[in-house]
Design a protein around this motif. Structure first.
Motif, short mmCIF file in Angstrom:
data_model
loop_
_atom_site.label_atom_id
_atom_site.label_comp_id
_atom_site.label_asym_id
_atom_site.label_seq_id
_atom_site.Cartn_x
_atom_site.Cartn_y
_atom_site.Cartn_z
N ALA A 199 0.82 -1.21 0.00
CA ALA A 199 0.00 0.00 0.00
C ALA A 199 0.86 1.27 0.00
O ALA A 199 0.53 2.24 -0.66
N LEU A 200 1.97 1.26 0.72
CA LEU A 200 2.78 2.46 0.89
C LEU A 200 3.71 2.75 -0.28
O LEU A 200 3.86 3.90 -0.69
N LEU A 201 4.39 1.74 -0.79
CA LEU A 201 5.45 1.98 -1.77
C LEU A 201 5.02 2.76 -3.00
O LEU A 201 5.69 3.72 -3.38
N PRO A 202 3.93 2.41 -3.66
CA PRO A 202 3.58 3.17 -4.88
C PRO A 202 3.30 4.64 -4.60
O PRO A 202 3.48 5.47 -5.48
N GLN A 203 2.90 4.97 -3.40
CA GLN A 203 2.54 6.35 -3.07
C GLN A 203 3.72 7.18 -2.62
O GLN A 203 3.71 8.40 -2.77
N LEU A 204 4.74 6.55 -2.05
CA LEU A 204 5.75 7.31 -1.33
C LEU A 204 7.16 7.32 -1.90
O LEU A 204 7.99 8.06 -1.42
N PHE A 205 7.48 6.51 -2.88
CA PHE A 205 8.86 6.58 -3.34
C PHE A 205 8.99 6.85 -4.83
O PHE A 205 8.41 6.16 -5.65
N LEU A 213 16.63 3.84 -1.12
CA LEU A 213 15.29 4.15 -1.58
C LEU A 213 14.97 5.58 -1.18
O LEU A 213 15.02 5.92 0.01
N HIS A 214 14.73 6.43 -2.16
CA HIS A 214 14.38 7.83 -1.91
C HIS A 214 12.86 7.94 -1.87
O HIS A 214 12.17 7.38 -2.72
N THR A 215 12.37 8.66 -0.88
CA THR A 215 10.93 8.80 -0.70
C THR A 215 10.54 10.27 -0.73
O THR A 215 11.40 11.15 -0.75
N VAL A 216 9.26 10.52 -0.68
CA VAL A 216 8.79 11.89 -0.49
C VAL A 216 9.17 12.29 0.93
O VAL A 216 9.39 11.43 1.80
N PRO A 217 9.30 13.59 1.22
CA PRO A 217 9.64 14.02 2.58
C PRO A 217 8.68 13.43 3.61
O PRO A 217 7.47 13.44 3.43
N GLY A 218 9.25 12.86 4.65
CA GLY A 218 8.47 12.24 5.72
C GLY A 218 8.03 10.82 5.42
O GLY A 218 7.41 10.17 6.26
N GLY A 219 8.37 10.29 4.26
CA GLY A 219 7.91 8.96 3.87
C GLY A 219 8.81 7.82 4.27
O GLY A 219 8.39 6.66 4.23
N VAL A 225 17.54 1.35 7.68
CA VAL A 225 17.80 2.58 8.42
C VAL A 225 17.01 3.67 7.69
O VAL A 225 17.28 3.94 6.52
N GLY A 226 16.03 4.23 8.36
CA GLY A 226 15.17 5.23 7.73
C GLY A 226 15.45 6.62 8.26
O GLY A 226 15.48 6.82 9.47
N GLY A 227 15.65 7.54 7.35
CA GLY A 227 15.77 8.95 7.71
C GLY A 227 14.45 9.64 7.46
O GLY A 227 13.39 9.07 7.69
N ASP A 228 14.51 10.87 6.95
CA ASP A 228 13.28 11.60 6.63
C ASP A 228 12.77 11.23 5.25
O ASP A 228 11.59 10.92 5.08
N ASP A 229 13.69 11.24 4.26
CA ASP A 229 13.26 10.96 2.89
C ASP A 229 14.15 9.94 2.19
O ASP A 229 14.11 9.82 0.97
N THR A 230 14.95 9.20 2.95
CA THR A 230 15.84 8.19 2.37
C THR A 230 15.91 6.99 3.30
O THR A 230 15.98 7.14 4.52
N ILE A 231 15.90 5.79 2.71
CA ILE A 231 16.02 4.55 3.47
C ILE A 231 17.21 3.77 2.93
O ILE A 231 17.37 3.62 1.72
#
Length: 82
Positions: A19-25, A37-43, A63-69
């Motif tokens: 559910a999350l991946l298609p929306q957030l990265f 994996l680069h995500t939207v900010p906060g993702g 290891v998850g940051g704000d917009d990068t895992i």
């Protein structure tokens, strides 16, 4: 207290990822055993938590940051599967 069924916990993690991946990265890249994996900010945090919850045998951890895992896989072949 009741013992939890770890297989159902892993299933819930995989459903959350689906559910999350298609929306957030927007972007993913990797080398060797590592995936970035680069995500939207906060993702990054919810996706990293979902990866950990899915308990994929190919993934050692995240290891998850704000917009990068950073996803650490067991091998280069495991990275390709992930």
């Amino acid at each position: 207290y009741v013992a939890t069924d770890q297989s159902s916990e892993a299933d819930r993690g995989r459903i959350a990822l689906e559910a999350l991946l298609p929306q957030l990265f927007p972007r993913i890249d990797g080398v060797g055993e590592l995936v970035v994996l680069h995500t939207v900010p906060g993702g990054a945090q919810p996706i990293a938590a979902a990866f950990d919850g899915a308990q994929w045998p190919d993934v050692l951890g995240t290891v998850g940051g704000d917009d990068t895992i950073l996803i650490v896989c067991r091998s280069s072949a495991a990275r390709e599967r992930v």
